[in-house]
Write a protein that holds these residues in place. Structure first.
Motif, PDB file in Angstrom:
ATOM      1  N   LEU A 134       1.067  -1.528   0.293  1.00  0.00           N
ATOM      2  CA  LEU A 134      -0.099  -0.203   0.598  1.00  0.00           C
ATOM      3  C   LEU A 134       0.872   1.478   0.090  1.00  0.00           C
ATOM      4  CD1 LEU A 134      -2.884  -0.765   2.550  1.00  0.00           C
ATOM      5  CD2 LEU A 134      -2.948  -1.287   0.184  1.00  0.00           C
ATOM      6  N   PHE A 135       1.920   1.394   0.663  1.00  0.00           N
ATOM      7  CA  PHE A 135       2.860   2.456   0.679  1.00  0.00           C
ATOM      8  C   PHE A 135       3.682   2.530  -0.326  1.00  0.00           C
ATOM      9  CE2 PHE A 135       6.828   4.248   1.571  1.00  0.00           C
ATOM     10  CZ  PHE A 135       6.740   5.662   2.108  1.00  0.00           C
ATOM     11  N   LEU A 136       4.200   1.539  -1.049  1.00  0.00           N
ATOM     12  CA  LEU A 136       5.295   1.388  -1.772  1.00  0.00           C
ATOM     13  C   LEU A 136       4.116   2.274  -3.624  1.00  0.00           C
ATOM     14  CD1 LEU A 136       7.292  -0.881  -2.005  1.00  0.00           C
ATOM     15  CD2 LEU A 136       7.762   1.194  -1.508  1.00  0.00           C
ATOM     16  N   GLY A 137       3.439   1.641  -3.458  1.00  0.00           N
ATOM     17  CA  GLY A 137       2.028   1.849  -4.522  1.00  0.00           C
ATOM     18  C   GLY A 137       1.635   3.382  -3.954  1.00  0.00           C
ATOM     19  N   TRP A 138       1.118   4.118  -3.242  1.00  0.00           N
ATOM     20  CA  TRP A 138       1.546   4.935  -3.103  1.00  0.00           C
ATOM     21  C   TRP A 138       2.131   6.026  -3.722  1.00  0.00           C
ATOM     22  CZ3 TRP A 138       3.109   8.851  -0.089  1.00  0.00           C
ATOM     23  CH2 TRP A 138       1.989  10.515   0.245  1.00  0.00           C
ATOM     24  N   VAL A 139       3.182   5.874  -3.320  1.00  0.00           N
ATOM     25  CA  VAL A 139       4.672   5.990  -3.696  1.00  0.00           C
ATOM     26  C   VAL A 139       4.124   6.155  -5.560  1.00  0.00           C
ATOM     27  CG1 VAL A 139       6.898   6.876  -4.242  1.00  0.00           C
ATOM     28  CG2 VAL A 139       6.097   6.090  -1.677  1.00  0.00           C
ATOM     29  N   TRP A 140       4.517   5.050  -6.062  1.00  0.00           N
ATOM     30  CA  TRP A 140       4.457   4.883  -7.361  1.00  0.00           C
ATOM     31  C   TRP A 140       3.158   5.616  -7.687  1.00  0.00           C
ATOM     32  CZ3 TRP A 140       8.214   2.912  -5.206  1.00  0.00           C
ATOM     33  CH2 TRP A 140       9.111   1.813  -6.231  1.00  0.00           C
ATOM     34  N   LEU A 141       1.775   5.817  -7.762  1.00  0.00           N
ATOM     35  CA  LEU A 141       0.839   6.928  -8.184  1.00  0.00           C
ATOM     36  C   LEU A 141       0.822   7.998  -7.839  1.00  0.00           C
ATOM     37  CD1 LEU A 141      -2.006   3.965  -7.371  1.00  0.00           C
ATOM     38  CD2 LEU A 141      -0.873   4.586  -9.668  1.00  0.00           C
ATOM     39  N   GLN A 142       1.545   8.518  -6.813  1.00  0.00           N
ATOM     40  CA  GLN A 142       1.355  10.006  -6.348  1.00  0.00           C
ATOM     41  C   GLN A 142       2.496  11.039  -6.147  1.00  0.00           C
ATOM     42  OE1 GLN A 142      -1.872  10.840  -5.921  1.00  0.00           O
ATOM     43  NE2 GLN A 142      -2.331   9.455  -5.945  1.00  0.00           N
ATOM     44  N   LEU A 143       3.388  10.408  -6.060  1.00  0.00           N
ATOM     45  CA  LEU A 143       4.912  10.809  -6.248  1.00  0.00           C
ATOM     46  C   LEU A 143       5.758  10.785  -7.958  1.00  0.00           C
ATOM     47  CD1 LEU A 143       5.825   9.815  -2.396  1.00  0.00           C
ATOM     48  CD2 LEU A 143       4.145  11.662  -3.312  1.00  0.00           C
ATOM     49  N   LEU A 144       5.459   9.747  -7.910  1.00  0.00           N
ATOM     50  CA  LEU A 144       6.386   9.598  -9.191  1.00  0.00           C
ATOM     51  C   LEU A 144       5.866   9.852 -10.619  1.00  0.00           C
ATOM     52  CD1 LEU A 144       8.187   5.670  -8.305  1.00  0.00           C
ATOM     53  CD2 LEU A 144       9.235   8.544  -8.090  1.00  0.00           C
ATOM     54  N   GLU A 145       6.939  10.576 -11.470  1.00  0.00           N
ATOM     55  CA  GLU A 145       6.047  10.936 -12.887  1.00  0.00           C
ATOM     56  C   GLU A 145       5.630   9.307 -13.301  1.00  0.00           C
ATOM     57  OE1 GLU A 145       7.833  11.570 -17.575  1.00  0.00           O
ATOM     58  OE2 GLU A 145       9.376  11.082 -15.667  1.00  0.00           O
ATOM     59  N   VAL A 146       3.822   9.838 -13.508  1.00  0.00           N
ATOM     60  CA  VAL A 146       2.801   8.629 -14.255  1.00  0.00           C
ATOM     61  C   VAL A 146       3.223   8.827 -15.220  1.00  0.00           C
ATOM     62  CG1 VAL A 146       0.953   8.664 -14.728  1.00  0.00           C
ATOM     63  CG2 VAL A 146       1.398   9.323 -12.014  1.00  0.00           C
ATOM     64  N   PRO A 147       3.755   7.694 -16.591  1.00  0.00           N
ATOM     65  CA  PRO A 147       3.654   7.868 -18.428  1.00  0.00           C
ATOM     66  C   PRO A 147       2.477   8.096 -18.429  1.00  0.00           C
ATOM     67  CG  PRO A 147       2.990   5.563 -17.139  1.00  0.00           C
ATOM     68  CD  PRO A 147       3.511   6.355 -16.287  1.00  0.00           C
ATOM     69  N   ASP A 148       2.393   8.855 -19.622  1.00  0.00           N
ATOM     70  CA  ASP A 148       1.323   9.192 -20.721  1.00  0.00           C
ATOM     71  C   ASP A 148       0.633   8.020 -20.865  1.00  0.00           C
ATOM     72  OD1 ASP A 148      -0.522  10.037 -22.749  1.00  0.00           O
ATOM     73  OD2 ASP A 148       1.272  10.767 -23.649  1.00  0.00           O
ATOM     74  N   PRO A 149      -0.913   8.210 -20.915  1.00  0.00           N
ATOM     75  CA  PRO A 149      -1.966   6.999 -21.181  1.00  0.00           C
ATOM     76  C   PRO A 149      -1.794   7.295 -22.759  1.00  0.00           C
ATOM     77  CG  PRO A 149      -2.975   9.456 -20.263  1.00  0.00           C
ATOM     78  CD  PRO A 149      -1.283   9.152 -19.926  1.00  0.00           C
ATOM     79  N   ASN A 150      -1.660   8.084 -23.015  1.00  0.00           N
ATOM     80  CA  ASN A 150      -1.693   7.160 -24.976  1.00  0.00           C
ATOM     81  C   ASN A 150      -0.954   6.512 -25.245  1.00  0.00           C
ATOM     82  OD1 ASN A 150      -4.195   9.373 -25.028  1.00  0.00           O
ATOM     83  ND2 ASN A 150      -2.822  10.413 -25.297  1.00  0.00           N
ATOM     84  N   VAL A 151       0.949   6.678 -24.425  1.00  0.00           N
ATOM     85  CA  VAL A 151       1.626   6.038 -24.642  1.00  0.00           C
ATOM     86  C   VAL A 151       1.749   4.528 -24.208  1.00  0.00           C
ATOM     87  CG1 VAL A 151       4.242   5.530 -24.933  1.00  0.00           C
ATOM     88  CG2 VAL A 151       3.173   8.010 -25.551  1.00  0.00           C
ATOM     89  N   ILE A 152       1.694   4.861 -22.947  1.00  0.00           N
ATOM     90  CA  ILE A 152       1.629   3.523 -21.659  1.00  0.00           C
ATOM     91  C   ILE A 152       0.293   3.973 -21.088  1.00  0.00           C
ATOM     92  CG2 ILE A 152       2.749   2.304 -19.943  1.00  0.00           C
ATOM     93  CD1 ILE A 152       5.266   4.199 -21.076  1.00  0.00           C
ATOM     94  N   PRO A 153      -0.971   2.744 -21.534  1.00  0.00           N
ATOM     95  CA  PRO A 153      -1.735   3.015 -20.831  1.00  0.00           C
ATOM     96  C   PRO A 153      -2.062   1.664 -19.627  1.00  0.00           C
ATOM     97  CG  PRO A 153      -1.894   1.491 -23.079  1.00  0.00           C
ATOM     98  CD  PRO A 153      -0.943   2.234 -23.129  1.00  0.00           C
ATOM     99  N   HIS A 154      -3.000   2.025 -19.005  1.00  0.00           N
ATOM    100  CA  HIS A 154      -3.045   1.025 -17.984  1.00  0.00           C
ATOM    101  C   HIS A 154      -2.230   1.110 -16.825  1.00  0.00           C
ATOM    102  CE1 HIS A 154      -6.202  -0.055 -20.769  1.00  0.00           C
ATOM    103  NE2 HIS A 154      -5.130  -0.560 -20.882  1.00  0.00           N
ATOM    104  N   TYR A 155      -1.590   2.267 -16.715  1.00  0.00           N
ATOM    105  CA  TYR A 155      -0.302   2.679 -15.915  1.00  0.00           C
ATOM    106  C   TYR A 155      -0.663   1.489 -14.206  1.00  0.00           C
ATOM    107  CZ  TYR A 155       2.977   4.046 -12.653  1.00  0.00           C
ATOM    108  OH  TYR A 155       4.110   4.463 -11.456  1.00  0.00           O
ATOM    109  N   GLY A 156      -2.401   2.561 -13.791  1.00  0.00           N
ATOM    110  CA  GLY A 156      -2.417   2.600 -12.254  1.00  0.00           C
ATOM    111  C   GLY A 156      -2.812   1.085 -12.215  1.00  0.00           C
ATOM    112  N   THR A 157      -3.748   0.531 -13.576  1.00  0.00           N
ATOM    113  CA  THR A 157      -3.726  -0.684 -13.060  1.00  0.00           C
ATOM    114  C   THR A 157      -2.548  -1.850 -12.817  1.00  0.00           C
ATOM    115  OG1 THR A 157      -5.830  -0.743 -14.201  1.00  0.00           O
ATOM    116  CG2 THR A 157      -5.182  -2.304 -13.818  1.00  0.00           C
ATOM    117  N   GLY A 158      -1.418  -1.693 -13.327  1.00  0.00           N
ATOM    118  CA  GLY A 158      -0.275  -2.397 -13.070  1.00  0.00           C
ATOM    119  C   GLY A 158       0.183  -2.089 -11.797  1.00  0.00           C
ATOM    120  N   VAL A 159       0.466  -1.233 -11.419  1.00  0.00           N
ATOM    121  CA  VAL A 159       1.066  -0.920  -9.957  1.00  0.00           C
ATOM    122  C   VAL A 159       0.419  -1.437  -9.448  1.00  0.00           C
ATOM    123  CG1 VAL A 159       1.314   0.892  -8.046  1.00  0.00           C
ATOM    124  CG2 VAL A 159       1.859   2.253 -10.752  1.00  0.00           C
TER     125      VAL A 159
END
Length: 439
Positions: free
Chosen positions: A98-123
């Motif tokens: 939970l903690f690292l998932g929050w970091v990966w989703l909220q603090l790190l750069e989120v890739p462009d969904p048009n280039v890399i879709p479904h990033y949140g689901t992957g995390v």
């Protein structure tokens, strides 16, 4: 269990681990070469660097210290307390996920969904797969402690093969799914791995007259679940304190081991496409370390932990056991040094050719060959470091483990482990043992 039997089982476990690693690396390399022709470098970078780092960090922080502590010493212990301690990896894994998932989703750069879709689901799925794998930790430790070599080989082989088949099929038929492909494959991998251990113990405990079942400290499946003893404490506090000592060391080791991925993930020094290329070169460079040294280190850590008594001086232990441990340590160091020197010599000469054959000019041009040559030199350090580390952490007391963590943190580099603790290996044993080697 006699020391010769322990040594033989450790050798078989190391050889089985070596075969497993050969299979895993071959499948991974073929799969990467296949994926490069269907998916973008950016998706490979996200999966192999960022999402894999999330999974490996969660797994490592949640279970590594428990494994080392619970595999130390002989199998004659209160296993109900050990199993209770091992089940603590699950809530710890949920916390880290939970903690690292929050970091990966909220603090790190989120890739462009048009280039890399479904990033949140992957995390989310990669974090969930880590928790699923931790459910099988009591089964894994019990199997390792009793040297069930074939079980590990079958479970991990089947998991990797099914994961690779699913990944290849989805990439070929549904490439537009993007990260969903790798998320489903990762979840399948961990689910099959845990089910193999659960089904094996379920069947084994169903045959009470078998030799393997009679050697186990449990007689039914409910014994492998957490329980509250009436007359004893919930966990063995000596093991718990040792786990905390190993956790502090493991936390540092994870940072040092995955340092380049943390730098790429948190500092954005490379774009996602370059991260994908770097990861492929990195896997080639670390091939020998993962293929040969890791199975040896993992298997012979169990051997040294069973043969040597952690809190006793060498002069107070059985001299036959000490002599065999010394002989094995010397042989492992010679083997590691020989392999490391061979890789260093030939790797420098053929790095560019290897990259060109594997990935074409996308890998062989630019800094790829220089990076691979650097890894070949690094392998020589890893060769010696892995063997000395598996011995020292199997033989050191809790206080020595704490001091080692402090010394390694001041050194700040994995190779310094050999320089700091290599001499103590021989100082601890050689004085008493070289004159007492078994013939």
């Amino acid at each position: 269990m006699r020391i010769q039997e322990v040594l033989g089982q450790a050798a078989r476990q190391a050889s089985s681990g070596l075969l497993l690693q050969v299979l895993f690396r071959l499948i991974t390399f073929v799969l990467n070469a296949f994926i490069l022709r269907f998916l973008s470098k950016e998706i490979i970078g996200i999966v192999n660097v960022r999402l894999t780092l999330l999974y490996s960090t969660t797994i490592f922080l949640a279970r590594e210290a428990f494994r080392r502590a619970c595999l130390s010493g002989s199998t004659q212990r209160n296993w109900s307390q050990t199993i209770n301690l091992l089940w603590l990896t699950v809530p710890l894994g949920v916390f880290w996920s939970l903690f690292l998932g929050w970091v990966w989703l909220q603090l790190l750069e989120v890739p462009d969904p048009n280039v890399i879709p479904h990033y949140g689901t992957g995390v989310v799925v990669f974090g969930l797969s880590a928790v699923v794998e931790l459910v099988g930790e009591p089964f894994w430790v019990l199997a390792q402690a009793h040297m069930f070599v074939k079980l590990k080989m079958v479970a991990e082989s089947l998991s990797v093969i099914l994961k690779s088949v699913l990944t290849a099929c989805l990439v070929l038929w549904l490439p537009h799914w993007g990260l969903h492909i790798f998320s489903l494959a990762q979840l399948l991998f961990t689910a099959v791995l845990v089910l193999c251990y659960v089904i094996y113990f379920k069947k084994l405990l169903g045959f009470p007259k078998s030799n393997k079942q009679q050697s186990l400290p449990v007689s039914r499946m409910t014994d492998l679940l957490p329980s509250i003893p009436r007359s004893r404490e919930f966990v063995n506090w000596k093991e718990a304190k040792l786990t905390w000592s190993f956790f502090k060391q493991s936390f540092l080791k994870q940072i040092l081991t995955e340092g380049e991925r943390y730098v790429m993930t948190f500092l954005n020094v490379l774009n996602f496409g370059d991260q994908g290329v770097y990861d492929i070169v990195n896997n080639l460079g670390s091939l020998v370390a993962r293929l040969i040294f890791h199975p040896i280190e993992e298997s012979f850590y169990v051997f040294f932990a069973k043969v040597l008594e952690r809190e006793k001086d060498a002069t107070l232990q059985k001299q036959e056991d000490i002599a065999v441990a010394t002989m094995v340590l010397e042989s492992l160091l010679k083997l590691a040094l020989l392999v490391g020197l061979t890789i260093t010599v030939f790797g420098f000469a053929y790095s560019q050719l290897a990259l060109d054959l594997y990935g074409g000019t996308i890998l062989s041009s630019g800094s790829g060959p220089v990076l691979l040559r650097s890894y070949c030199l690094y392998v020589l350090l890893l060769a010696i470091n892995g063997v000395t580390e598996c011995f020292t952490f199997a033989a050191m007391s809790k206080e020595q483990v704490d001091r080692c963590s402090c010394a390694a943190s001041r050194a700040g580099w994995p190779g310094w482990h050999t320089l700091l603790w290599g001499p103590s290996v021989w100082e601890r044993l050689s004085g008493q043992c070289f004159s007492q080697r078994p013939s």
